[in-house]
Every structure is written in C-alpha cells, then in structure tokens.
Design an enzyme around this catalytic site. Structure first.
Site, PDB file in Angstrom:
ATOM      1  N   GLY A 111     -40.235  39.534 -16.902  1.00 46.48           N
ATOM      2  CA  GLY A 111     -40.945  38.279 -16.671  1.00 46.48           C
ATOM      3  C   GLY A 111     -41.865  37.960 -17.817  1.00 46.48           C
TER       4      GLY A 111
ATOM      5  N   GLU B 180     -42.318  43.684 -18.514  1.00 45.31           N
ATOM      6  CA  GLU B 180     -41.114  44.222 -17.887  1.00 45.31           C
ATOM      7  C   GLU B 180     -41.516  45.048 -16.677  1.00 45.31           C
ATOM      8  OE1 GLU B 180     -40.640  46.133 -21.383  1.00 45.31           O
ATOM      9  OE2 GLU B 180     -39.909  44.389 -22.463  1.00 45.31           O
TER      10      GLU B 180
ATOM     11  N   ASP C  80     -49.027  30.825  -8.645  1.00 44.72           N
ATOM     12  CA  ASP C  80     -47.576  30.844  -8.881  1.00 44.72           C
ATOM     13  C   ASP C  80     -46.843  31.198  -7.594  1.00 44.72           C
ATOM     14  OD1 ASP C  80     -45.323  30.462 -10.413  1.00 44.72           O
ATOM     15  OD2 ASP C  80     -45.292  32.490 -11.246  1.00 44.72           O
TER      16      ASP C  80
ATOM     17  N   LYS D 264     -44.179  30.896  -5.043  1.00 47.38           N
ATOM     18  CA  LYS D 264     -42.800  30.399  -5.055  1.00 47.38           C
ATOM     19  C   LYS D 264     -41.941  31.415  -4.311  1.00 47.38           C
ATOM     20  CE  LYS D 264     -41.936  32.480  -9.613  1.00 47.38           C
ATOM     21  NZ  LYS D 264     -41.536  32.215 -11.016  1.00 47.38           N
TER      22      LYS D 264
ATOM     23  N   ASN E 256     -41.507  35.024  -5.547  1.00 47.28           N
ATOM     24  CA  ASN E 256     -42.681  35.902  -5.538  1.00 47.28           C
ATOM     25  C   ASN E 256     -43.081  36.338  -4.136  1.00 47.28           C
ATOM     26  OD1 ASN E 256     -43.068  36.089  -8.272  1.00 47.28           O
ATOM     27  ND2 ASN E 256     -44.526  34.396  -8.395  1.00 47.28           N
TER      28      ASN E 256
ATOM     29  N   ASP F  35     -46.877  39.401  -7.622  1.00 51.99           N
ATOM     30  CA  ASP F  35     -47.059  38.755  -8.932  1.00 51.99           C
ATOM     31  C   ASP F  35     -48.285  37.865  -9.011  1.00 51.99           C
ATOM     32  OD1 ASP F  35     -46.759  38.007 -11.507  1.00 51.99           O
ATOM     33  OD2 ASP F  35     -44.702  37.275 -11.319  1.00 51.99           O
TER      34      ASP F  35
END
Length: 814
Positions: free
Chosen positions: A23, A27, A140, A142, A145, A158
């Site tokens: 990402g 890693e 973030d 989503k 995640n 995340d």
C-alpha cells in the site's frame, strides 16, 4: 534492501511468512512473533523510502493513532520498532493479524441482506465511535479497510491517513506536522467526503460521510457518486445527491434511507456530528430489522397452518365472564388476519415492491373549450411539481411529459420509451363552474391499472382535488414516505381556488415563451398575489417571468436593469414565505449569477435549489452555465448530464449539452449532438442556431452562415441570431453583409437590443476598439451575456487586449 522480503527472513524477532499486500504507507507481511509464538501483520516502511519525511510521518502517525485505541472492532497495534543497520534502518509496525475477508470481498459475493448488513455496520460504527472519542479521525474508511472474521466479527484496519485532534495530542508538538496539509487530497476518491475531496480540513463528520458511502454500497451494490473518472467522481461528491437506495433495492427500509441520507449531507453541519449518534440509530435499525424478521416468520408460519381459514367466518359473540379456548393454530390465524386488516402486511395481498419512477402525461382537455387548456395543463404541472418533492421518486420533467400532449398514446409504450415504472393519464372537462376529471395510473411492467379515479367537483374544490390525486398516486406506487415527506408532496401553497387558477393561467402563458405571453404571465401572477398575498409559488412565477423578459440568454426583449432586480425581489419574497421552495432558490441564484455577478451567493442558492427539488431541471441547467463561466468544465458537464437524466427529451437541455461541448472546445461532440437533435426536430431554430455558432467557432463559415440563416427564418425578430449571423459574415470576409446585420439591429426600436450584440459583430470584423467599446456599454447595462466571454471561442481575438482582461476582472471571472 530488496523491495520485498523473502519468506523466512527476519525483522527483529519477527519471521516473515508471506507478503499480504503493498500500500501507499508500506508493505504488509504475515509474520510469526518468535517470542510470543503468534501470527502478526507486519507493516514495513523500507529504508529506500524512509527518507521521505512526509511518508515517514504518516507511517508513525498510523501506529500512534491505532495504538491509542483499545476496542474489539479495531485491529490492535502491538509494537512500533526499528531493525536493520544504522545505515539502512527498517521501520515497522507489528499489529494484530486478522483472518477473514474484507467488506469489498463480501460485496463481490452477492447481495447483502438487511439482517447481515445491520449486524456488520453496527460494529463499524462502534469502532468509529471509539476512534472519535479518542480524537482520532480515520480519513480512509472504505470496504477494503474493513475486515470480517470467520466468526462474523468486524475489524477496522489501516489508520495510515488518520488525524489526531489537537485536544488529544497537545502534548506532542510534532503532531501538527502529521496532519494532512490543507489543499492536499488524500484518501480513496470514491469514499471521500466533499471537504476531503476539495483538500480542506477534515474532522469526524468526514468519516461519517465515508461510512455513509459504504452503507449505500452495501445496501444497493453500487456506489452513490461513481463517475467515469476521478475528476467526475469528485464533482458528483461535491454537487450531486445520490439516487434513492430504494430505486435499486426495494427491501431498504425507510430508516436506513434516512440514516444514509444524513451521513451523505454535503454540509458538514447537517451530518451526524458524532459516530455515537450514528451508532444509536444503527442499533435501533438492527433491533427493528430483527423484530421485523421474527414477525414475518411468525405470520408466514401461521398463515400456512390449516386452522387459519377458520377465522374467515363471521366473528362469534363471546359470552361474558367465560373463558374462550382457542387452539394455537386459530390464534396464529387470528393474528395474521388482524395484521392484514391493519394494513401492516403487503405480500399476501399482491404487489409488495414500490415503483420508483413516473411520467405524468398532460391531461386531455375534453371540454371542447380552448380556454380550459390552462386548467388541464396546470393540474398536470402541479402533479409533476408535487411528486417531484418525493425523495425516492424519479419524475419525468414537464418538458419531457408534454412532448406527448395532443397525441393518442399507449401509456405502456410511453413508459417503456421513458424508462419509468408508471404512467399517469387522464381527461378533464369543465362545465361552467363544475369540473370532472377521469384519471388512470398504469403499471408499465404489465400494462395493468394500478388505480382508476373519477372526480366531479365544483371549481372551488380545485386545490383539494389536486391534493387527493397526489395522495392516490403516491399511495398506489407503494412509496415508503415519512410524515414530513407526505406533507411536502401535498403542501397547500394557497387555499384559494381563484388564486390557483390565476397562477395556472400565468404558467400556461409563461410556457409559450413569447414576449407578449410572458408579459401576460406577469399580470396573471400579480393577480394571484393580489388574491393571496402569501402565495409563494405566484412570486416564484413572477420572478421567472421577469427573468424571461430581461435575460439576454433567452433573447429577452427588455433591459436587464428594468427586469432582473424585480425578479430578484420576487424570488426573495417567495423564499421568505417558503424557504423550502427549490424553484424560488433557483430563480434567485440565476439573478445573482447573471446580473449581480455574486458568485459565492449564487452557488449557495443553486446548491440549495438542487437539494430541495432534485427533479427540477432548471436548477442544474443554469448551474451548469455558472460552472462553465467559472471555467469548471468537468463540473459543468456533470450538471448538463444531470439535466438530461431528469428531462431526457427536452430539446433545450439537449442543445445545452452541445453548448457545453462547444465552449469546452470539443467541437466534434457538439456537432454530433446537434445533428442527433435535428434528426427528430428538423425545425428547431435553437439547434440550427448553436450548430451555426459551433461551425463559426471552427472557422467553417459557409456552414455557419447556412445554419444561422436557417435559424433566422425559423425565428424572425431575434436580435441574438442577427448578431451571430453578422459575426459569421464578418469572420468569413463578407463585411458588407455583416454591416447590414448591424443596421438591422439598430432598426429594432420596439425592443431592447444589448450592446453585446454589436460587440460580437465588431469582433468578427476585427475592429477590436469598437468591440471593446460595446462590451463596456454591455457591462454598464449589466448584460448577462458577459458571463461567458472568458470561455466563448468567438471572443478569442480579444483575449490579449488589456481592456478585455480588465473587463473580465471587473465581472469577477478571474
């Protein structure tokens, strides 16, 4: 070191098993903690990129943000550390390894039922509540995640973009540096909040918006704001309302629709302010969903029992002071019948799904009297307007529906053409002071009649009749409406039948779009206001009429200074009487845009108009003009396309799309659009006009002159057309013909002729001084035509002139 780590290699006391993913923040590997003998997820920021201070700060920020949280639905951070040599350090975060699959994977498997959905999303909201209570904004949220374990537990992952509030991190002076700088756009586009998409500061309500997108996608299987590109998606997020979820999944309950709508509010202050408030509503939804499933199971079971038919007999009297013994089967059957009688169950009695779209065709005037035409048109328009207020119903616009006026049509075929689920048709006959209406609502799917109604009333009951028909339609469509939504659809704008008739006569004349009819409309709207001084719709109609008379865009015959201030006054009065009247906000926005050049206020009113009445096409239509004038081309296209979703057959809006392409310098698309229109509307003066302008912009002057001459023959007396034909003559080198056009404009003494038109012809002649002189006179007149000079290809020859640049600046276009 290498970009990826091999299985078996060691980082501190962690042994790498395999790579899980890569990402933006580093890693991720599956690893074994050799000390505690447990599997972990090891996120590593390689030394090759650790020198990037911004990325390194975000990496550390994730560890700090997540480690502050201790919650069953948040992946636990075990350690942040460093390994490797001093020359080439390896920074890592060791965190809980979550087995299972993501929300994204789950949605790919197929539809998510309401029971499963509520079970999962309550856990996500609980995790967000924990994060927000610790001052952490995820930024973030989503589907990728959010993990679901094999036991159905949710874990939010995340926190790589997380922001810690000042209140929670005041002791750490470095924390301010870890925030995303204002103006930077970070996150995943499809799930961004409007403020995040525009690079502004975000807070907890931004997570709420992103979570609302996830909720919408889980319930419908589609994203609410998906565009063909990242730019178009951002435009949709910041400007458009998503389609109602019930349109794609009729099992979506009203409560979830309201929750998601509140999550997806554009204005931060209108959303849930805390995840706790959202969590409470989702828990209530989960409870109600489970109760509904249990109740449904009981009723279906009871209706299948053999004893159930026994209760269909007439009820027996129950002797006093005696205990009546009933079998469990009889009790179940009785419960079912009582629920059915109460209207609490639909499936047993027939159709259960709602119909999410409708076309209201104009009532046929069966009176044999042309003077009653205003009444048949007016009632049809009122129904369109009232039904357009319903948030989960797509209503074809007046312009689309009225294409079928005077035609003998099959409602089912019309419905198929327009892509709607139901079509309303009917006849009206006026006999003296009495009114008779015959109406029918047709199910397009099978051609069956959803409802037939007949009304015979005195004219004094006109207001009531319209309300009754609206109620019948919304009821037969099985729309799931809240009390407030029902009130909005049947809102009584006036109690006076006389005022309503004057208003409908005014609209009848206004829709003819001829100057003499527009002036008559002014008189009729003023008459309606005299009868009922609190009639907001009449003030809105008055505003629209003054705009039509004074707007150069519409080739208005009056000077802007004589009409647009009156339009603004009327629109403001309408809003003071009814602040939720979207049409009035659209009229006010138009005056602020085209006349005041008050860009900020105009945009606010456009957005308000669209949110209040998403089925009213004029708001996105002129808002698209606004966006083009501001140079926001992608956003302008999105608004143009939105207009056509509401009114796909409207010639004016189809021409508008071509106009958009023309000013975006996409000439081939513009020409193709105009030619498509002319295939079905060969005598459209508006289409010939703009096709001619596009040819002139491409320097194809012979073609331009041909199209513009055709337009003049179809619409004689248009000052705009004469000036555009004069430009084409001038630019082609036919200066004598161009000067004849100037003389013809001077002869139009019976109407106002904007200085802008003389500027255009002189620009074609290459007389820059004269062109700029006329433009400055147009500025003094507050000509609305000036708003497009920064994008209009016909003025390209003046752009380098200092006077032109100064004029652009004065209008506020820079």
């Amino acid at each position: 070191m290498n970009d990826s780590l091999a299985a078996g290699s060691a980082i501190a006391h962690y042994r790498i098993t395999s790579q899980l993913g890569v990402g933006g923040m580093g890693e991720v590997y599956l690893a074994m903690d050799t000390r505690l003998e447990r599997q972990v997820a090891l996120k590593i920021l390689p030394a090759s990129v650790a020198s990037d201070q911004t990325r390194f700060r975000r990496f550390v920020q994730e560890a700090k943000a997540a480690s502050a949280l201790n919650h069953a639905n948040v992946a636990t951070v075990y350690e942040i550390g460093q390994a490797g040599s001093a020359a080439e350090p390896i920074h890592f975060i060791a965190m809980e390894y979550v087995e299972g699959h993501t929300f994204k994977d789950r949605m790919a498997e197929g539809p998510v039922g309401m029971e499963e959905l509520t079970e999962l999303v309550v856990q996500v909201a609980d995790a967000l509540d924990e994060a927000h209570s610790k001052g952490v904004t995820h930024r973030d949220i989503k589907p990728a995640n959010i993990m679901i374990t094999p036991r159905g537990h949710v874990k939010v992952l995340d926190f790589g973009l997380a922001k810690v509030s000042k209140a929670e991190d005041a002791a750490n002076s470095a924390s301010a540096e870890t925030k995303t700088e204002s103006g930077m756009i970070m996150g995943t586009v499809d799930y961004m909040s409007p403020e995040q998409a525009m690079g502004r500061e975000v807070s907890h309500p931004s997570d709420v918006f992103s979570f609302g997108v996830v909720l919408y996608e889980m319930a419908t299987g589609r994203l609410p704001f998906k565009g063909n590109s990242a730019t178009e998606t951002i435009d949709r997020i910041t400007h458009l309302q998503p389609p109602p979820m019930a349109r794609f999944n009729d099992a979506v309950p009203d409560t979830l629709e309201r929750v998601v709508r509140k999550c997806l509010e554009k204005e931060v202050g209108r959303r849930y302010q805390t995840a706790r408030d959202l969590l409470i509503d989702l828990k209530n939804l989960k409870r109600d969903t489970q109760a509904s499933i249990i109740q449904s199971s009981i009723i279906q079971s009871s209706m299948m029992t053999p004893a159930a038919p026994a209760v269909t007999a007439p009820p027996l009297p129950v002797p006093p002071a005696k205990t009546v013994s009933l079998s469990m089967g009889t009790l179940g059957g009785l419960a079912a019948v009582l629920l059915l009688a109460a209207g609490g169950f639909y499936w047993y009695s027939g159709r259960t799904t709602s119909i999410g779209s409708i076309a209201v065709l104009p009532l046929v005037n069966a009176s044999g009297n042309p003077d009653a035409e205003y009444l048949s048109d007016g009632i049809s328009e009122s129904l369109i307007s009232s039904l357009s207020k319903l948030p989960r119903l797509r209503v074809m616009s007046r312009s689309t529906a009225f294409r079928y006026k005077g035609k003998d049509v099959d409602p089912q075929k019309v419905g198929d053409e327009l892509g709607v689920g139901a079509v309303f048709t009917g006849k009206l006959a006026q006999r003296g002071e009495n009114l008779r209406i015959q109406a029918e609502l047709v199910n397009v799917k099978d051609g069956s009649a959803l409802w037939n109604g007949q009304y015979e009333r005195p004219m004094s009951d006109l207001v009531t009749v319209q309300e009754e028909i609206t109620n019948e339609i919304s009821g037969k469509l099985r729309l799931k409406l809240t009390g407030d939504e029902k009130k909005a659809a049947t809102k009584r704008h006036t109690a006076s039948s006389e005022a309503l008739q004057a208003y409908q006569k005014g609209r009848f004349h206004w829709n003819k779009r001829a100057p003499q009819d527009t002036r008559r409309a002014v008189e009729l709207f003023e008459e309606a206001i005299r009868i009922d001084p609190n009639y907001a719709l009449a003030y809105s109609g008055l505003a629209d009429s003054y705009i039509a008379l004074g707007l150069g865009l519409l080739d208005g015959p009056s000077a802007p200074r004589d009409t647009i201030p009156r339009a603004k006054e009327a629109a403001s009065k309408a809003i003071s009487l009814d602040e939720n009247l979207g049409e009035a906000h659209a009229s006010l926005a138009l005056a602020e845009f085209f006349y005041d050049w008050n860009w900020v206020k105009a945009e606010d009113d456009y957005k308000r108009a669209i949110s209040l009445n998403p089925n009213y096409p004029e708001a996105p239509h002129t808002y698209s003009h606004f966006l083009m004038a501001r140079g926001r081309i992608v956003e302008s296209l999105a608004m143009s396309q939105r207009c056509l979703e509401i009114a796909p057959s409207d010639v004016i809006l189809r021409v508008h799309l071509g106009w958009h392409y023309q000013n975006a310098r996409q000439y081939d698309k513009a020409v193709a659009e105009y030619k498509r229109i002319l295939e079905s509307e060969p005598n459209s003066a508006l289409t010939h006009r703009y096709l001619g302008i596009t040819y002139a912009s491409r320097k194809m002057y012979a073609e331009a002159i041909s199209e513009l001459k055709r337009a003049v023959s179809l619409a004689p007396g248009s000052a705009a057309l004469l000036s555009e034909l004069g430009y084409a003559y001038a630019a082609s080198g036919s200066s004598a013909e161009a000067r004849l056009m100037i003389e013809d404009l001077k002869k139009m003494t019976q109407r106002y002729v904007s200085p802008f038109y003389f500027a255009l012809v002189n620009a074609g002649l290459g007389d820059r001084t004269a062109a700029l002189d006329w433009l400055e006179k147009a500025y003094a007149d507050r000509s609305d035509l000036l708003v497009n000079i920064n994008v209009d290809p016909l003025f390209d020859g003046l752009r380098a002139e200092p006077r032109f640049k100064e004029l652009v600046k004065k209008i506020g276009l820079t």
